[in-house]
Design an enzyme around this catalytic site. Structure first.
Site, PDB file in Angstrom:
ATOM      1  N   GLY A  54       0.835  -1.193   0.000  1.00 47.05           N
ATOM      2  CA  GLY A  54       0.000   0.000   0.000  1.00 47.05           C
ATOM      3  C   GLY A  54       0.869   1.241   0.000  1.00 47.05           C
ATOM      4  CB  CYS A  81       5.306  -4.049   0.230  1.00 44.48           C
ATOM      5  SG  CYS A  81       6.030  -2.440  -0.136  1.00 44.48           S
ATOM      6  CE1 TYR A  82       0.888   1.120   5.444  1.00 47.60           C
ATOM      7  CE2 TYR A  82      -0.541  -0.804   5.657  1.00 47.60           C
ATOM      8  CZ  TYR A  82      -0.204   0.488   6.031  1.00 47.60           C
ATOM      9  OH  TYR A  82      -0.941   1.135   6.991  1.00 47.60           O
ATOM     10  CG  HIS A 166       5.737  -5.866  -4.316  1.00 43.81           C
ATOM     11  ND1 HIS A 166       4.448  -5.751  -3.845  1.00 43.81           N
ATOM     12  CD2 HIS A 166       6.353  -4.696  -4.020  1.00 43.81           C
ATOM     13  CE1 HIS A 166       4.279  -4.552  -3.311  1.00 43.81           C
ATOM     14  NE2 HIS A 166       5.423  -3.899  -3.397  1.00 43.81           N
ATOM     15  CD  GLU A 168       2.924  -8.818  -5.035  1.00 46.14           C
ATOM     16  OE1 GLU A 168       2.607  -7.644  -4.791  1.00 46.14           O
ATOM     17  OE2 GLU A 168       3.722  -9.468  -4.327  1.00 46.14           O
ATOM     18  CB  SER A 220     -18.051  -6.627 -26.313  1.00 47.78           C
ATOM     19  OG  SER A 220     -17.151  -7.588 -25.798  1.00 47.78           O
ATOM     20  N   GLY A 221     -18.397  -9.479 -28.036  1.00 47.51           N
ATOM     21  CA  GLY A 221     -17.646 -10.363 -28.914  1.00 47.51           C
ATOM     22  C   GLY A 221     -16.254 -10.637 -28.392  1.00 47.51           C
ATOM     23  N   GLY A 222     -15.864  -9.947 -27.296  1.00 49.76           N
ATOM     24  CA  GLY A 222     -14.580 -10.209 -26.667  1.00 49.76           C
ATOM     25  C   GLY A 222     -14.632 -11.478 -25.831  1.00 49.76           C
ATOM     26  CB  VAL A 223     -11.939 -13.307 -24.021  1.00 48.12           C
ATOM     27  CG1 VAL A 223     -11.848 -14.562 -23.152  1.00 48.12           C
ATOM     28  CG2 VAL A 223     -10.987 -13.405 -25.196  1.00 48.12           C
ATOM     29  CG  ASP A 224     -13.275 -10.676 -20.186  1.00 53.19           C
ATOM     30  OD1 ASP A 224     -12.605 -11.720 -20.091  1.00 53.19           O
ATOM     31  OD2 ASP A 224     -12.788  -9.544 -20.071  1.00 53.19           O
ATOM     32  CB  SER A 225     -18.981  -9.997 -23.390  1.00 55.75           C
ATOM     33  OG  SER A 225     -18.447  -9.996 -24.698  1.00 55.75           O
ATOM     34  CB  SER A 226     -17.457 -14.611 -25.987  1.00 52.30           C
ATOM     35  OG  SER A 226     -17.412 -13.605 -26.969  1.00 52.30           O
ATOM     36  CE  LYS A 366      -8.989 -10.473 -20.508  1.00 55.57           C
ATOM     37  NZ  LYS A 366     -10.237 -10.101 -21.220  1.00 55.57           N
TER      38      LYS A 366
END
Length: 508
Positions: A54, A81-82, A166, A168, A220-226, A366
């Protein structure tokens, strides 16, 4: 009940990445606010807790804290970190402004044995980003690593672990090993959370929640909405109506391609409606230059179009969106700062004419969405395509969006993508953006005063951090020549060499 690791959010920008790294070990992970009540933590019954980074200093009065009693839960805790500084501060150590701040890749020397550093080299490269440091460890803690400028880069006691760096981020070379050590060897998680289980349980939950209601899906035709659309189709069948809005801000030929895949003659049994709203979106964006304003205008107009389509259809109970976890985090979830408002998060009007918004993928990253898509039987070419932002070319045009600028970026982007595909180069994401810079040039012995195109190509596994792709010069040279010669209004081409961080992948 799946095994659970919880991440307490103290405002760091890598928080979602921590959760993703945990999930890579097939262990479910959730992000919660730093001030989550202790009783709620007990109810969640986590196998481990991670305290994030943070921007604050732990010794300032307004800085976020957590309930000190979490350190008495006998649950393994990792402070990053924080979060590391907070652990030291709350348990009696001393945190001060560092004599020398550290930012970037740093050599870390491991001191002695630690479960956290099993199979990690004695000298390893880690990503540092701090101005404070742990000056003195709390009682009975031992120092487990140091750097040239940071004498305490990690410490531990019993089941409490803290690292100043970090683990990650991809820049920490053995960070994944450290996260795995914490999850598997310290928290003793088996790792039995898989995407097929998620898909099946989510479809079942959607069926129960929606019942006989009607659902409008923003496709939208993108990966997520499809993936979201196919998941809903499996849950409720013909109760689902998919609306595709052609905003005029799509890539070249993309509207036709989406209709070919999902339309009447496409591969999927969806109630598909295409709405031509190109003029409408351009009118709303006229004169607007500020990136956040553009994102929110586009998001709001999306919803208005869906509302209007819903009224034509009749009563519609739910709106479905392909929102994913990184959209939520980057739009300012919990304590995290807003990086950019995503059109499906930051732009939603308060007077929505739907009973509820359903976001079946909101807890997935994703790469996890792609896995769900493959489990659902979607073809590789659709699931593995490169991402395209919801606001479309509106955020790949710096400054005001006009019809002329959209055409310029569409043509330049098509050329760039075409040459990359022809060369067979494997990239995570690549596109052309239109800068707001105009400069003097010479073409055909005449003076020009035209726009500059910026090319962007990155390599990443998670889209939360990314490295610039080192493209062959002959490819960049060919793309540049084609864009300058074939795209009217462009006389200069740049290549963006900035990674993420400090940049984002998209320009706005």
């Amino acid at each position: 009940m799946n095994e659970l690791i919880i991440v307490l959010d103290f405002g760091g920008q890598y928080n979602q990445l921590i959760a993703r790294r945990v999930r890579e070990n097939n262990v479910y992970c959730e992000i919660h606010p730093n001030d989550i009540p202790l009783e709620k933590i007990k109810q969640l019954n986590p196998k481990g807790i991670i305290l994030t980074g943070g921007p604050n200093s732990v010794y300032n009065e307004e800085s976020p804290l957590c309930d000190k009693r979490i350190f008495e839960l006998n649950v393994p805790i990792l402070g990053i970190c924080y979060g590391a500084q907070l652990m030291a501060y709350l348990l009696g150590g001393k945190v001060s402004t560092a004599p020398s701040s550290e930012y970037g890749s740093t050599n870390v020397s491991i001191d002695g044995n630690s479960k956290l550093f099993d199979n990690v080299k004695e000298n390893t490269i880690c990503w540092m980003s701090h101005t404070d440091y742990i000056e003195e460890v709390p009682n009975d803690f031992r120092i487990t690593s140091h750097t040239k400028n940071c004498p305490i880069s990690s410490m531990e006691k019993n089941n409490l672990y803290a690292v100043q760096f970090h683990p990650e981020v991809m820049h920490t070379q053995e960070g994944n090993t450290m996260i795995t050590n914490f999850v598997k060897n310290i928290c003793h998680c088996k790792g039995d959370w898989i995407m097929l289980d998620f898909a099946e349980s989510t479809i079942k939950q959607l069926k129960q929640k929606i019942g006989s209601g009607k659902v409008l899906c923003a496709l939208s035709g993108g990966v997520d909405s499809s993936v979201a659309a196919v998941m809903l189709s499996k849950a409720i069948g013909n109760q689902l109506i998919c609306v595709f809005v052609d905003t005029g801000l799509l890539r070249k030929n993309e509207a036709d391609e989406v209709e070919k895949i999902f339309g009447t003659n496409g591969s999927y049994d969806l109630n598909f409606i295409k709405v031509d709203a190109k003029d409408r979106f351009l009118e709303k964006l006229k004169g607007v230059t500020e990136p956040e304003s553009k994102r929110k205008i586009i998001g709001k107009e999306f919803i208005r179009v869906f509302e209007e389509e819903a009224k034509k259809i009749g009563k519609v109970d739910y709106l479905v969106q392909g929102t994913i976890y990184s959209d939520i985090i980057e739009s300012g979830h919990g304590k995290s700062a807003v990086i950019k408002s995503h059109h499906n998060v930051g732009g939603l009007p308060k007077d929505l004419d739907f009973k509820e918004i359903i976001e079946p993928l909101r807890l997935l990253f994703k790469d996890e969405v792609r896995k769900v898509g493959l489990e659902l039987g979607l073809p590789n070419y659709l699931v593995l395509r490169q991402p395209f932002p919801g606001p479309g070319l509106g955020i790949r045009i710096v400054g005001e969006v006009t019809s002329e600028k959209v055409t310029i970026v569409q043509e330049a982007d098509w050329i760039f993508r075409n040459e990359i595909e022809n060369a067979g180069i494997n990239l995570s994401q690549y596109f052309a953006a239109l800068t707001n810079m105009r400069s003097v040039g010479v073409m055909g012995d005449e003076r020009t005063y035209d726009y500059a195109i910026a090319l962007r190509a990155v390599i990443t596994s998670d889209f939360m951090t990314a490295e610039t792709a080192k493209l062959p010069w002959e490819i960049l040279e060919k793309v540049t020549q084609r864009i300058v010669n074939e795209v009217k209004g462009v006389n200069r081409v740049f290549y963006d060499c900035t990674g993420k961080p400090p940049a984002t992948i998209e320009f706005e």
